[in-house]
Scaffold this motif. Structure first.
Motif, PDB file in Angstrom:
ATOM      1  N   ALA A  52     -11.103   3.179   2.893  1.00 20.99           N
ATOM      2  CA  ALA A  52     -10.108   2.248   2.365  1.00 20.99           C
ATOM      3  C   ALA A  52     -10.075   2.335   0.848  1.00 20.99           C
ATOM      4  CB  ALA A  52     -10.430   0.824   2.801  1.00 20.99           C
ATOM      5  N   ALA A  55      -3.641   1.111  -2.267  1.00 22.63           N
ATOM      6  CA  ALA A  55      -2.462   1.894  -1.892  1.00 22.63           C
ATOM      7  C   ALA A  55      -1.948   2.654  -3.101  1.00 22.63           C
ATOM      8  CB  ALA A  55      -1.374   0.982  -1.346  1.00 22.63           C
ATOM      9  N   HIS A  62       5.887  -3.378  -3.443  1.00 22.82           N
ATOM     10  CA  HIS A  62       6.011  -2.834  -2.093  1.00 22.82           C
ATOM     11  C   HIS A  62       6.395  -3.967  -1.150  1.00 22.82           C
ATOM     12  CE1 HIS A  62       1.770  -4.138  -2.409  1.00 22.82           C
ATOM     13  NE2 HIS A  62       1.971  -4.577  -1.190  1.00 22.82           N
ATOM     14  N   GLU A  64       5.743  -5.876   2.330  1.00 22.85           N
ATOM     15  CA  GLU A  64       4.568  -6.114   3.159  1.00 22.85           C
ATOM     16  C   GLU A  64       4.977  -6.676   4.516  1.00 22.85           C
ATOM     17  OE1 GLU A  64       1.205  -9.215   2.437  1.00 22.85           O
ATOM     18  OE2 GLU A  64       0.842  -7.463   1.167  1.00 22.85           O
ATOM     19  N   SER A 100       8.281   1.460  -0.386  1.00 25.99           N
ATOM     20  CA  SER A 100       6.900   1.588   0.075  1.00 25.99           C
ATOM     21  C   SER A 100       6.574   0.365   0.934  1.00 25.99           C
ATOM     22  CB  SER A 100       5.972   1.646  -1.143  1.00 25.99           C
ATOM     23  OG  SER A 100       4.635   1.612  -0.741  1.00 25.99           O
ATOM     24  N   VAL A 102       3.617  -1.691   3.287  1.00 28.23           N
ATOM     25  CA  VAL A 102       2.212  -1.883   3.651  1.00 28.23           C
ATOM     26  C   VAL A 102       2.182  -2.756   4.902  1.00 28.23           C
ATOM     27  CG1 VAL A 102      -0.010  -2.837   2.952  1.00 28.23           C
ATOM     28  CG2 VAL A 102       1.419  -1.678   1.268  1.00 28.23           C
ATOM     29  N   ARG A 104       0.020  -4.980   7.279  1.00 29.65           N
ATOM     30  CA  ARG A 104      -1.223  -5.735   7.392  1.00 29.65           C
ATOM     31  C   ARG A 104      -1.301  -6.250   8.820  1.00 29.65           C
ATOM     32  NH1 ARG A 104      -1.539 -10.441   4.739  1.00 29.65           N
ATOM     33  NH2 ARG A 104      -3.762 -10.264   4.495  1.00 29.65           N
ATOM     34  N   LYS A 128       6.782   6.249   3.107  1.00 34.08           N
ATOM     35  CA  LYS A 128       5.633   5.648   2.403  1.00 34.08           C
ATOM     36  C   LYS A 128       5.176   4.411   3.150  1.00 34.08           C
ATOM     37  CE  LYS A 128       6.847   7.384  -2.122  1.00 34.08           C
ATOM     38  NZ  LYS A 128       7.130   7.044  -3.501  1.00 34.08           N
ATOM     39  N   SER A 130       1.724   2.453   4.583  1.00 33.50           N
ATOM     40  CA  SER A 130       0.267   2.345   4.518  1.00 33.50           C
ATOM     41  C   SER A 130      -0.184   1.233   5.455  1.00 33.50           C
ATOM     42  CB  SER A 130      -0.188   1.984   3.099  1.00 33.50           C
ATOM     43  OG  SER A 130       0.263   2.936   2.172  1.00 33.50           O
ATOM     44  N   ALA A 132      -3.076  -1.579   5.821  1.00 34.48           N
ATOM     45  CA  ALA A 132      -4.075  -2.282   5.020  1.00 34.48           C
ATOM     46  C   ALA A 132      -5.393  -2.358   5.767  1.00 34.48           C
ATOM     47  CB  ALA A 132      -3.586  -3.683   4.663  1.00 34.48           C
TER      48      ALA A 132
END
Length: 137
Positions: A52, A55, A62, A64, A100, A102, A104, A128, A130, A132
């Motif tokens: 981890a 990011a 970004h 979320e 981007s 993210v 979670r 993009k 990611s 978390a």
């Protein structure tokens, strides 16, 4: 002897200055506290990962997406349905092609639920993405 009669006029006006002061103070209080209320953190028990790291482009803004243990999905802290999620992400992506995202997700969420959220992102051409995680010590 005649008495002089005094005719006193009653003041029938209300002084609204203190009232206006109170209203302005309340307005300032609401203006300050409203953003704080809307930025509530959604409790999610993130999974742990040895690799981890922050990011890429963490300084950039970004979007979320949060998936809670109970199943609801939040987009930037606002509860949305899966359909609304796709529509809103599509609008965000059209406004910012370099979007981007993210994700979670609580570690107790089923993998299928995570795939159901990430799959539309791929269909919309968002690259993009990611997930978390907390750095494992």
């Amino acid at each position: 002897m005649k008495r002089k009669q005094r005719t006193e006029k009653l003041v029938a006006e209300i002084n609204i200055t203190p009232f206006t002061d109170v209203i302005l103070v309340l307005l300032v209080i609401f203006m300050i506290t409203t953003p704080l209320i809307s930025q509530t953190n959604i409790k999610v028990d993130l999974p742990k990962a040895q690799s981890a790291k922050p990011a890429a482009g963490a300084s950039q803004t970004h979007t979320e997406i949060t998936i809670t243990r109970e199943g609801p999905v939040y987009l930037d802290g606002k509860l949305v349905t899966r359909r609304e999620l796709r529509e809103q992400i599509d609008v965000l992506h059209k406004n910012n092609p370099d979007l981007s995202v993210v994700v979670r997700s609580d570690k107790a969420v089923k993998l299928q639920d995570i795939v159901d959220v990430i799959d539309p992102l791929s269909e919309l051409g968002i690259t993009k993405v990611s997930i978390a995680a907390i750095a494992q010590e």
